[in-house]
Structure formats: C-alpha cells, structure tokens
Enzyme design. Sequence first.
Site, PDB file in Angstrom:
ATOM      1  N   TYR A 165       0.831  -1.207   0.000  1.00 17.89           N
ATOM      2  CA  TYR A 165       0.000   0.000   0.000  1.00 17.89           C
ATOM      3  C   TYR A 165       0.866   1.258   0.000  1.00 17.89           C
ATOM      4  O   TYR A 165       0.680   2.160  -0.824  1.00 17.89           O
ATOM      5  CB  TYR A 165      -0.920  -0.014   1.223  1.00 17.89           C
ATOM      6  CG  TYR A 165      -1.799   1.199   1.365  1.00 17.89           C
ATOM      7  CD1 TYR A 165      -3.017   1.279   0.699  1.00 17.89           C
ATOM      8  CD2 TYR A 165      -1.420   2.276   2.167  1.00 17.89           C
ATOM      9  CE1 TYR A 165      -3.836   2.401   0.818  1.00 17.89           C
ATOM     10  CE2 TYR A 165      -2.222   3.393   2.293  1.00 17.89           C
ATOM     11  CZ  TYR A 165      -3.433   3.445   1.620  1.00 17.89           C
ATOM     12  OH  TYR A 165      -4.222   4.565   1.751  1.00 17.89           O
ATOM     13  N   LYS A 215       1.435   4.129  -3.095  1.00 23.47           N
ATOM     14  CA  LYS A 215       1.209   5.555  -2.836  1.00 23.47           C
ATOM     15  C   LYS A 215       2.480   6.355  -3.138  1.00 23.47           C
ATOM     16  O   LYS A 215       2.428   7.456  -3.717  1.00 23.47           O
ATOM     17  CB  LYS A 215       0.788   5.772  -1.388  1.00 23.47           C
ATOM     18  CG  LYS A 215      -0.607   5.256  -1.049  1.00 23.47           C
ATOM     19  CD  LYS A 215      -1.679   6.046  -1.758  1.00 23.47           C
ATOM     20  CE  LYS A 215      -3.066   5.684  -1.269  1.00 23.47           C
ATOM     21  NZ  LYS A 215      -4.123   6.437  -1.996  1.00 23.47           N
TER      22      LYS A 215
END
Length: 241
Positions: free
Chosen positions: A134, A138
């Site tokens: 994750y 990002k």
Amino acid sequence: MPQAEGYSAVLAGATGLVGFQLLKQLLQEDRCRSLTVLARRPLPQLPGLEMPRDKLHVITADFDRMDEALNDIQADVVFCALGTTIKKAKSQEAFRQVDLGYPVALGEWAKAHGASKMIIVSAMGANEKSAVFYNRVKGEAEAALRVIGLPELHIVRPSLLLGKREEFRLGEKIAVLLGPALSLLMQGPLRGYRPVHAEDVAAFMRNIASVPQETLAPYVRIYENDTITTSRRKTRHQSAG
C-alpha cells in the site's frame, strides 16, 4: 489562477470518504466558482444541501478514458481523492490502477490543460521503496506526479481516516471508538500518528486551493498528518474565539 477572485476546479474521487466531504465543502465555498466532478458511479444524495446547477457539473465516466471525458473542461485547481483497498479492488493490479494509474493520468491531464495546482490525498508512510504494498504504491504515485512538472503539486498525507464509509473497515472502526483516548495518549513523537477526520482533510485541501501560486517554477509540497491536524485545531480555536 486560483487567486482572491476565485477558481474553477475538477474533483476526482467524490464518492470516497475524503472526496465526498470535499465535494460538500466546495459546493459551499464561494471562492470555488465552478466544480466539475469526475466519478465512476452516480453521486450519493447530499442531505440538506441543494445542488447548485450553475456551479456543479458531474461527469460519470470510464476512468480508463479520462482524457476523453474531460476533453472540453478547463480548471485552475485539480483535486484528486481517488483510492481503494485490496479487498475492494480484488487484486493488486486493480489496486495499482486506482491508486497509481488514475491519479497519474489526472495529473497529466492537469498539466496538458493548464491547471495551476493539483492537490492529492496520499497516505502517511508513502514511499516508493517501502516493503508494504500500500505504502509503496502511494509512493510510486507521488514520484510519478512529481515527474510531470505541474506548476504546483500539493501532496496531503493523512493518518488513519475517521468518517462514515459504505464498507466496513475494522481498523477505522476501532479508531473511531478509541479516538478520544488515542488523542490523549499520542503525545510527543506519536502526535503525528493521530487519526484524522475526513472532513478536516477535505478542509485542509480546500484551503490550499485558495492560496496564490508561490512560484513560477514547478513546486512540490508535502503535508504530513501533524500539519493537517494542527491546522484544523488552530482553525477551530480561531472560530471559537
């Protein structure tokens, strides 16, 4: 250019937690003269808030054809609140498309169409070299947006978001229940990790939009969670006074 006389805006991700709060706030923001919302599904109802027909333009479109959907649109400020989860996306590839592919495509559109600012919700811990999938995605999105060379790129990195979602997220549910206690416990070095309300993140982004452009050269600024929460505490204190 977003100056005192106002600005036109594009918002992608208006059905998400931060995006929905941002939508409501921008509709009430006098400095936002016009708002184009790019959504993948119809917008939810806004209780108690009348949709101003002369200000709001909603485009429901396939994000894989973003350029086509926004072909005739011009904007001073582009807000990106796109994001999903592995559970919702069903695969890492689909997750990357929503959290990396679409924001970068939006950034490229913003650059090509003369937008002066792009303001995006990222996440605390974003790092393109992270071992956490994750955070890595990002970080990759942030890095790719930097390369585009937008006049201004503002990256907002909130911690755990508080607010009502359509889907159940255990971590956020726990944070809501323990929020007051966590805020008291998270002092000193832990202050920056405090959960933050989605409406506060939206308000922070909305305020950035109204600040005059600071430089003619490509400008990138990152706002960590503590900056967001500190700003909102100051705003509430001033309002109360």
